[in-house]
Design an enzyme around this catalytic site. Structure first.
Site, PDB file in Angstrom:
ATOM      1  N   HIS A  67     -58.766 -50.694   4.733  1.00 59.14           N
ATOM      2  CA  HIS A  67     -58.522 -49.942   3.499  1.00 59.14           C
ATOM      3  C   HIS A  67     -57.120 -49.338   3.435  1.00 59.14           C
ATOM      4  O   HIS A  67     -56.751 -48.746   2.417  1.00 59.14           O
ATOM      5  CB  HIS A  67     -59.582 -48.846   3.313  1.00 59.14           C
ATOM      6  CG  HIS A  67     -59.373 -47.628   4.152  1.00 59.14           C
ATOM      7  ND1 HIS A  67     -59.982 -47.449   5.371  1.00 59.14           N
ATOM      8  CD2 HIS A  67     -58.610 -46.523   3.954  1.00 59.14           C
ATOM      9  CE1 HIS A  67     -59.614 -46.283   5.875  1.00 59.14           C
ATOM     10  NE2 HIS A  67     -58.777 -45.699   5.038  1.00 59.14           N
ATOM     11  N   ASP A 112     -64.366 -52.359   8.243  1.00 60.59           N
ATOM     12  CA  ASP A 112     -63.066 -51.811   7.819  1.00 60.59           C
ATOM     13  C   ASP A 112     -62.007 -52.033   8.912  1.00 60.59           C
ATOM     14  O   ASP A 112     -61.526 -51.098   9.541  1.00 60.59           O
ATOM     15  CB  ASP A 112     -63.226 -50.321   7.500  1.00 60.59           C
ATOM     16  CG  ASP A 112     -62.000 -49.717   6.838  1.00 60.59           C
ATOM     17  OD1 ASP A 112     -61.082 -50.473   6.465  1.00 60.59           O
ATOM     18  OD2 ASP A 112     -61.956 -48.480   6.691  1.00 60.59           O
ATOM     19  N   SER A 211     -56.136 -43.087   9.333  1.00 61.41           N
ATOM     20  CA  SER A 211     -56.874 -44.329   9.136  1.00 61.41           C
ATOM     21  C   SER A 211     -56.270 -45.435   9.987  1.00 61.41           C
ATOM     22  O   SER A 211     -55.060 -45.633  10.005  1.00 61.41           O
ATOM     23  CB  SER A 211     -56.837 -44.736   7.662  1.00 61.41           C
ATOM     24  OG  SER A 211     -57.578 -43.849   6.869  1.00 61.41           O
TER      25      SER A 211
END
EC number: 3.4.21.78
Length: 258
Positions: A67, A112, A211
């Site tokens: 993402h 992810d 992330s």
């Protein structure tokens, strides 16, 4: 710069990468402590319109989250400690190819993961090194102590990015607890391909700017930072577990790349 994506994904059931949103209000490691410069040699700073992080797993490959937004002209910086100025030990690379995990679901964050092939190979130095993938795909048991590093805010109510790499200690939480009504309430489902982990009453946690950061448990690379609510104890950090399926994809993708 437009980063090329492969066009060999399985149809329909596997969703392509679309920019996702880490559902939080600020960026970075919540709490934690600044690490000694260049002691996390595997850390990769992905600097584009937004910050992400990743792990150098081969001389020209970084593993991060699918993402992560790669719009613009992102750079991968190895050997970084500071985000605000270039250091002598930095190695800066453009991205040759971005390859998201073919079954990444941006709604549930399942799968992810993303591989970034660098333009050129990193030189191993006292500031840059490779993080070995786990030799086994074992699950991570509840109460296991782990740590995650990244660049960002030190407090959940202060969204100014930190200038230095920080690290937080987190503990793995049973998936049954993470899925209960006091936590994620199955929205999304924290499944067997995910690790749920949090710090002291939410005081230590990962956040948006982190992330893609590697989750290290008992000195083994076990997961990749995906989503959470930045220090909210009801919404601990969620990490993608490096399962057998994920590890096979990583190895086959790297072996088959030109």
């Amino acid at each position: 710069m437009n980063i090329p994506f492969p066009f060999s994904f399985p149809p329909a059931i596997c969703l392509l990468l679309i920019p996702g949103v880490f559902p939080v209000s600020c960026e970075g490691i919540i709490g934690g402590n600044e690490v000694a410069p260049h002691t996390r040699r595997y850390m990769a700073l992905i600097k584009g319109l937004k910050l992400c992080a990743g792990a150098l797993i081969k001389e020209n490959w970084v593993l991060t989250a699918a993402h992560c937004d790669l719009k613009g002209n992102p750079q991968v910086i190895l050997g970084a400690h500071s985000t605000s100025h270039k250091e002598k030990l930095d190695q800066v690379f453009s991205i040759k190819k971005a390859i998201p995990y073919p079954c990444f679901d941006p709604q549930t964050f399942e799968g992810d993961l993303q591989l970034l092939q660098l333009e050129g190979k990193a030189t191993m130095t006292k500031a840059v090194g490779i993080l070995q993938l786990p030799r086994t795909e074992d699950d991570v048991k509840p109460h296991t102590k782990c740590h995650v590093a990244g660049w960002g805010s030190t407090k959940k109510d202060a969204c100014q990015m930190s200038n230095a790499l920080r690290e937080a200690n987190v503990t793995v939480i049973d998936r049954k607890i993470c899925n209960d009504a006091q936590h994620y309430n199955f929205n999304p489902v924290i499944d067997l391909s995910m690790i749920c982990a949090g710090g002291r009453k939410g005081e230590d946690d990962s956040c948006e700017g982190d992330s893609g950061s590697p989750l290290i448990c008992d000195n083994v690379f076990r997961g990749v930072t995906s989503f959470g609510k930045c220090g909210n104890p009801q919404k601990p950090g969620i990490y993608i577990l490096l399962t057998k399926k994920h590890l096979n994809w990583i190895k086959k993708t790297i072996a088959g790349a030109i």
